[in-house]
Design a protein around this motif. Structure first.
Motif, PDB file in Angstrom:
ATOM      1  N   MET A 168       0.832  -1.192   0.000  1.00  0.00           N
ATOM      2  CA  MET A 168       0.000   0.000   0.000  1.00  0.00           C
ATOM      3  C   MET A 168       0.874   1.252   0.000  1.00  0.00           C
ATOM      4  O   MET A 168       2.008   1.229   0.425  1.00  0.00           O
ATOM      5  CB  MET A 168      -0.909   0.022   1.243  1.00  0.00           C
ATOM      6  CG  MET A 168      -1.788  -1.208   1.353  1.00  0.00           C
ATOM      7  SD  MET A 168      -2.967  -1.333   0.014  1.00  0.00           S
ATOM      8  CE  MET A 168      -4.044   0.020   0.434  1.00  0.00           C
ATOM      9  N   THR A 193       1.417   7.220   3.611  1.00  0.00           N
ATOM     10  CA  THR A 193       0.499   8.302   3.944  1.00  0.00           C
ATOM     11  C   THR A 193       1.077   9.103   5.101  1.00  0.00           C
ATOM     12  O   THR A 193       1.804   8.575   5.933  1.00  0.00           O
ATOM     13  CB  THR A 193      -0.893   7.759   4.335  1.00  0.00           C
ATOM     14  OG1 THR A 193      -1.729   8.862   4.723  1.00  0.00           O
ATOM     15  CG2 THR A 193      -0.827   6.763   5.459  1.00  0.00           C
ATOM     16  N   ARG A 204      -4.954   4.222   7.077  1.00  0.00           N
ATOM     17  CA  ARG A 204      -4.840   4.147   5.630  1.00  0.00           C
ATOM     18  C   ARG A 204      -6.118   3.571   5.032  1.00  0.00           C
ATOM     19  O   ARG A 204      -6.543   2.483   5.377  1.00  0.00           O
ATOM     20  CB  ARG A 204      -3.645   3.281   5.242  1.00  0.00           C
ATOM     21  CG  ARG A 204      -2.315   3.924   5.589  1.00  0.00           C
ATOM     22  CD  ARG A 204      -1.151   3.002   5.290  1.00  0.00           C
ATOM     23  NE  ARG A 204       0.096   3.635   5.698  1.00  0.00           N
ATOM     24  CZ  ARG A 204       1.256   3.012   5.709  1.00  0.00           C
ATOM     25  NH1 ARG A 204       1.353   1.749   5.341  1.00  0.00           N
ATOM     26  NH2 ARG A 204       2.342   3.650   6.085  1.00  0.00           N
ATOM     27  N   GLY A 205      -6.718   4.318   4.123  1.00  0.00           N
ATOM     28  CA  GLY A 205      -7.947   3.871   3.498  1.00  0.00           C
ATOM     29  C   GLY A 205      -9.200   4.175   4.289  1.00  0.00           C
ATOM     30  O   GLY A 205     -10.297   3.874   3.843  1.00  0.00           O
ATOM     31  N   PRO A 257     -10.602   0.958   7.419  1.00  0.00           N
ATOM     32  CA  PRO A 257      -9.585   0.426   6.502  1.00  0.00           C
ATOM     33  C   PRO A 257      -9.859  -1.035   6.165  1.00  0.00           C
ATOM     34  O   PRO A 257     -10.195  -1.840   7.034  1.00  0.00           O
ATOM     35  CB  PRO A 257      -8.282   0.561   7.311  1.00  0.00           C
ATOM     36  CG  PRO A 257      -8.555   1.662   8.279  1.00  0.00           C
ATOM     37  CD  PRO A 257      -9.998   1.530   8.648  1.00  0.00           C
ATOM     38  N   ALA A 301      -7.948   8.766   5.011  1.00  0.00           N
ATOM     39  CA  ALA A 301      -6.603   8.242   5.298  1.00  0.00           C
ATOM     40  C   ALA A 301      -5.907   9.053   6.373  1.00  0.00           C
ATOM     41  O   ALA A 301      -4.697   9.275   6.330  1.00  0.00           O
ATOM     42  CB  ALA A 301      -5.765   8.197   4.029  1.00  0.00           C
ATOM     43  N   HIS A 339      -3.143   9.045  -2.834  1.00  0.00           N
ATOM     44  CA  HIS A 339      -3.889   8.090  -2.019  1.00  0.00           C
ATOM     45  C   HIS A 339      -5.095   7.422  -2.682  1.00  0.00           C
ATOM     46  O   HIS A 339      -5.603   6.430  -2.153  1.00  0.00           O
ATOM     47  CB  HIS A 339      -4.400   8.799  -0.755  1.00  0.00           C
ATOM     48  CG  HIS A 339      -3.322   9.319   0.120  1.00  0.00           C
ATOM     49  ND1 HIS A 339      -2.524   8.511   0.888  1.00  0.00           N
ATOM     50  CD2 HIS A 339      -2.890  10.591   0.335  1.00  0.00           C
ATOM     51  CE1 HIS A 339      -1.656   9.251   1.551  1.00  0.00           C
ATOM     52  NE2 HIS A 339      -1.851  10.513   1.227  1.00  0.00           N
ATOM     53  N   ASP A 373      -4.387   3.767  -1.310  1.00  0.00           N
ATOM     54  CA  ASP A 373      -4.997   3.334  -0.059  1.00  0.00           C
ATOM     55  C   ASP A 373      -6.476   3.030  -0.251  1.00  0.00           C
ATOM     56  O   ASP A 373      -7.021   2.141   0.396  1.00  0.00           O
ATOM     57  CB  ASP A 373      -4.882   4.436   1.003  1.00  0.00           C
ATOM     58  CG  ASP A 373      -3.447   4.817   1.303  1.00  0.00           C
ATOM     59  OD1 ASP A 373      -2.632   3.898   1.487  1.00  0.00           O
ATOM     60  OD2 ASP A 373      -3.158   6.019   1.350  1.00  0.00           O
ATOM     61  N   ARG A 421      -6.948  -3.510   0.342  1.00  0.00           N
ATOM     62  CA  ARG A 421      -7.292  -2.146  -0.057  1.00  0.00           C
ATOM     63  C   ARG A 421      -8.757  -1.835   0.296  1.00  0.00           C
ATOM     64  O   ARG A 421      -9.635  -2.674   0.146  1.00  0.00           O
ATOM     65  CB  ARG A 421      -7.079  -1.997  -1.566  1.00  0.00           C
ATOM     66  CG  ARG A 421      -7.183  -0.588  -2.089  1.00  0.00           C
ATOM     67  CD  ARG A 421      -6.702  -0.532  -3.521  1.00  0.00           C
ATOM     68  NE  ARG A 421      -5.246  -0.659  -3.600  1.00  0.00           N
ATOM     69  CZ  ARG A 421      -4.618  -1.752  -4.011  1.00  0.00           C
ATOM     70  NH1 ARG A 421      -5.298  -2.816  -4.399  1.00  0.00           N
ATOM     71  NH2 ARG A 421      -3.304  -1.794  -4.046  1.00  0.00           N
TER      72      ARG A 421
END
Length: 244
Positions: A1, A4, A11-12, A42, A77, A96, A170, A201
């Motif tokens: 990934m 960030t 993340r995500g 995430p 994120a 991202h 992400d 993801r």
């Protein structure tokens, strides 16, 4: 990934608090989103359902940094987006976010592989060498040198999925990714998106097709610019097992 600047555990992730978006003003004002609260964790695959005009695409555009919210707090994120200017939103988006659109948005004068490579060049990620690998992953290795006009709709959408993944984002955002495809081809696209989610993801997909909701961890239903309900599914279905 991808890396960030936010906390690694975010993340995500997506967090909206009282987010609103209006187009136009005075009597011509259209309230696309009204005080929306929503959390996406995430690694989730989330499907957003709702009729035309319910605010689905606007929601996706705000989360993806294509547009800015008028009010509220939007964090993606781990990064606050509400007060960012257009240039800052562009930088965040490139770092991202991966996008898959209904109508592919491929550059007609570039080959399949070049359509993927150009995103790597724009983001400065040095990921050009991955383009051929990604085309193979989506079953199009033999079509690398073909132009979009030489590809079927389903093949173009698979190129679009590969393009969205070239920066290892992400968060993958998909706006009606199967809407322009036949059932069999649409299923293949959904399999690619589900596989991407299972690789870790976060995937957020907007669709009008309620059947697709079966593959989601959570289903968000929208109406008149607001979130009508959020349903959690403990055992999301495999795409292959869903009756279309």
């Amino acid at each position: 990934m991808s890396e960030t600047t936010g906390p690694a555990g975010q993340r995500g992730s997506v967090r909206l608090r009282s987010v609103s978006k209006t187009y136009g003003s005075a009597e011509a004002a259209v309230y696309a989103l009204r005080d929306v609260d929503l959390d996406i964790e995430p690694g989730e695959l989330v499907v957003v359902l709702g009729p035309s005009g319910s605010g689905k695409t606007t929601l996706l555009n705000l989360i993806g940094g294509i547009e800015a919210a008028d009010a509220g707090q939007l964090t993606v994120a781990g990064e606050e987006l509400t007060e960012r200017n257009p240039a800052a939103l562009t930088g965040f988006r490139r770092a991202h976010i991966g996008f898959v659109f209904q109508y592919f948005n491929l550059v007609p004068t570039l080959t399949a592989q070049e359509n993927i490579e150009v995103i790597a060049e724009l983001t400065g990620r040095g990921a050009r060498g991955r383009a051929a690998e990604l085309l193979a992953d989506v079953g199009l290795a033999e079509r690398a040198d073909h132009f979009p006009a030489q590809l079927s709709g389903g093949q173009q959408q698979r190129v679009a999925v590969a393009r969205a993944l070239i920066t290892d984002p992400d968060l993958l955002l998909a706006d009606e990714p199967t809407g322009a495809l036949d059932t069999a081809t649409g299923r293949r696209i959904l399999e690619l998106l589900q596989r991407s989610n299972r690789e870790g993801r976060t995937v957020l997909m907007v669709t009008h097709n309620a059947v697709i909701a079966a593959i989601a961890h959570r289903v968000v239903r929208m109406r008149d610019g607001g979130v009508e309900s959020v349903e959690r599914q403990t055992e999301p279905a495999d795409v292959a097992s869903v009756a279309w």
